[in-house]
Enzyme design. Structure first.
Site, mmCIF file in Angstrom:
data_model
loop_
_atom_site.group_PDB
_atom_site.id
_atom_site.type_symbol
_atom_site.label_atom_id
_atom_site.label_comp_id
_atom_site.label_asym_id
_atom_site.label_seq_id
_atom_site.Cartn_x
_atom_site.Cartn_y
_atom_site.Cartn_z
ATOM 1 N N LYS B 48 47.046 77.326 7.877
ATOM 2 C CA LYS B 48 46.839 75.945 8.312
ATOM 3 C C LYS B 48 45.560 75.376 7.692
ATOM 4 O O LYS B 48 45.526 74.234 7.237
ATOM 5 C CB LYS B 48 46.787 75.895 9.852
ATOM 6 C CG LYS B 48 48.161 76.184 10.468
ATOM 7 C CD LYS B 48 48.118 76.513 11.955
ATOM 8 C CE LYS B 48 49.525 76.891 12.443
ATOM 9 N NZ LYS B 48 49.562 77.295 13.862
ATOM 10 N N GLN B 92 45.501 78.107 18.669
ATOM 11 C CA GLN B 92 46.517 79.041 18.186
ATOM 12 C C GLN B 92 47.040 79.894 19.351
ATOM 13 O O GLN B 92 46.266 80.511 20.078
ATOM 14 C CB GLN B 92 45.926 79.946 17.090
ATOM 15 C CG GLN B 92 46.928 80.886 16.452
ATOM 16 C CD GLN B 92 48.026 80.157 15.687
ATOM 17 O OE1 GLN B 92 47.790 79.152 15.015
ATOM 18 N NE2 GLN B 92 49.245 80.652 15.806
ATOM 19 N N ASP B 115 49.596 69.714 18.141
ATOM 20 C CA ASP B 115 50.731 70.625 18.354
ATOM 21 C C ASP B 115 51.824 69.969 19.197
ATOM 22 O O ASP B 115 52.957 70.446 19.232
ATOM 23 C CB ASP B 115 50.259 71.909 19.059
ATOM 24 C CG ASP B 115 50.197 73.099 18.104
ATOM 25 O OD1 ASP B 115 50.782 73.000 17.004
ATOM 26 O OD2 ASP B 115 49.581 74.110 18.462
#
Lengths: 289, 289
Positions: B48, B92, B115
């Site tokens: 990422k 994460q 997200d």
């Protein structure tokens, strides 16, 4: 076998009445906001307020003029958000076209959003966070299914229609990881191809489209359960009022094929109102923790 | 025909790079929070951050110890919520078991929740309010389908799995009232009865279960499109690392039946990363309105 929504709803309301009678400090309160003079909306609001009376929940009706500005409506909601006697706020839909319904719904305190339409509550429902409010009609359908079929684990539910009020939250609810749910869920819309092939796969078929006789007997699997969410007014010269209320299902021809079916009226409708009281009590307990 | 996720992702990243290069005041910023030392999580985070570098987005990596308290993690997120240079915050997953993931996700500013897992964004997705963030993998799948099939209006999509990361938001996305969507959507889970009958109805089959060879050729309709979301590590003594990555589909036997299929790796995975950049740019524009 007819699913007796009225009876099941009555039993729930009785249990809520007992629960409310045991509250010592104060009674739960529901604010119902009605904008304008739509006769159908007025009838729905009256039914909701009557259910409050039956159960012992306080109701606060706010009747506002059709031409109220969006800003003034938001101010009214702000007052209700801040009122410690109000556990639930319901804004009767539809709102007049000059008002942005989504904006109004998003302005309701999510902890008082007993209709469950606030995006935060919709999101909690989708991810399986049970701290939020579940919209009343989906919640009522879930309980009708539990009462009628017991365990629906792994059954294929086909929902016709994807409204914010029924289809979308119902799909989110029935797919959840929960002992009595875990359904396979299909959501159909007006663009769906091979409609009949899909509806005939349904163990549980739930039309919510608002079209009389939309579900015909060739769309239903033998032995299926049919939950008819439609509430449609059709002309009937023999009826006193000149009309009668029917659902989305061709009841006469579908009835013999099903294992279970809800009547209209007397099926899903009464459950929706009982679940509004359920959500108001949930709001009360949220605010008294 | 193989769906070239890597190529499509690369093209998106190039267009984002151009867009970022034209920003004059400041560059968009993405904060990536990594808790603990899970090797797979470390690899994902590196990918990422590398994508940020390719595109010209600033990345802020916060590596926190495995034993950080929930309270301290929330304080770190609070800082990022308040940091005007941070447009997106990604925590994460999975987090260590002593931390409540839902609490952490709900603590992220919804306007920085790239997200898309915050319940407010999940709810906006379900009701069709496009002001929120759509989770990256579902958004990437939508774009892969658009690039490959053009119009998927009315097609029957069958999703296997109902996670918060893929299944649930993907179902919500593909059922929306939008010119190129309007899909019939079915969500299957481990309790679903008649699994093969249902998957064989799919025009578009999307497994997201995390089991190698879960989708066998007898589960797929001839001419279907298969989007394989699985990322599974299987032992392979002939591979340099001793393992290789496969999806959820028995690729060898399913491949000849499909019209289109994504490879693993090189299908959905790269699109997920491109959509993270997409969401970071969306956050940037939200904060600069």
């Amino acid at each position: 076998m007819l699913i007796q929504g009225s009876t099941i709803s009555h039993n729930y309301l009785q249990s809520f009445k007992t629960a409310v009678s045991e509250l010592l400090l104060r009674k739960p309160g529901l604010a119902v906001v009605l904008v304008g003079n739509d006769p159908a909306s007025a009838i729905y609001v009256d039914r909701k307020i009557k259910a409050c009376e039956v159960v012992g929940v306080l109701s606060f009706k706010r009747s506002l003029p059709e031409n109220i500005s969006e800003k003034d409506l938001l101010l009214e909601i702000q007052k209700l958000n801040n009122d410690p006697l109000v556990d639930g706020i319901l804004v009767q839909l539809p709102l007049p076209p000059h008002i942005d319904s989504n904006k109004v719904i998003s302005f309701i305190d999510p902890n008082k959003d007993v209709d469950g339409f606030h995006p935060l509550n919709m999101g909690k429902l989708l991810i399986g966070d049970t701290s939020g409010f579940v919209p009343c009609t989906p919640l009522g359908i879930k309980l009708l299914l539990e009462e009628t079929l017991g365990n629906i684990n792994g059954k294929h539910v086909v929902i016709i229609g994807r409204s914010i009020v029924v289809g979308k939250p119902l799909a989110a609810l029935l797919m959840q990881r929960e002992a009595n749910l875990n359904c396979t869920v299909t959501v159909i819309n007006r663009f769906s191809q091979n409609l009949k092939e899909i509806t005939r796969e349904a163990d549980i078929l739930i039309p919510a489209v608002g079209k009389p006789n939309f579900v015909t007997s060739d769309m239903v699997k033998e032995g299926a359960t049919v939950i008819d969410v439609g509430i449609n007014r059709i002309e009937d010269p023999q009826a006193k009022k000149g009309y009668r209320i029917v659902g989305d299902v061709d009841f006469t021809n579908v009835h013999p094929i099903c294992e279970h079916i809800t009547p209209v009226p007397g099926g899903v409708g009464p459950m929706t109102i009982a679940m509004l009281i359920h959500n108001t009590l949930k709001g009360f307990h949220l605010h008294n923790k």
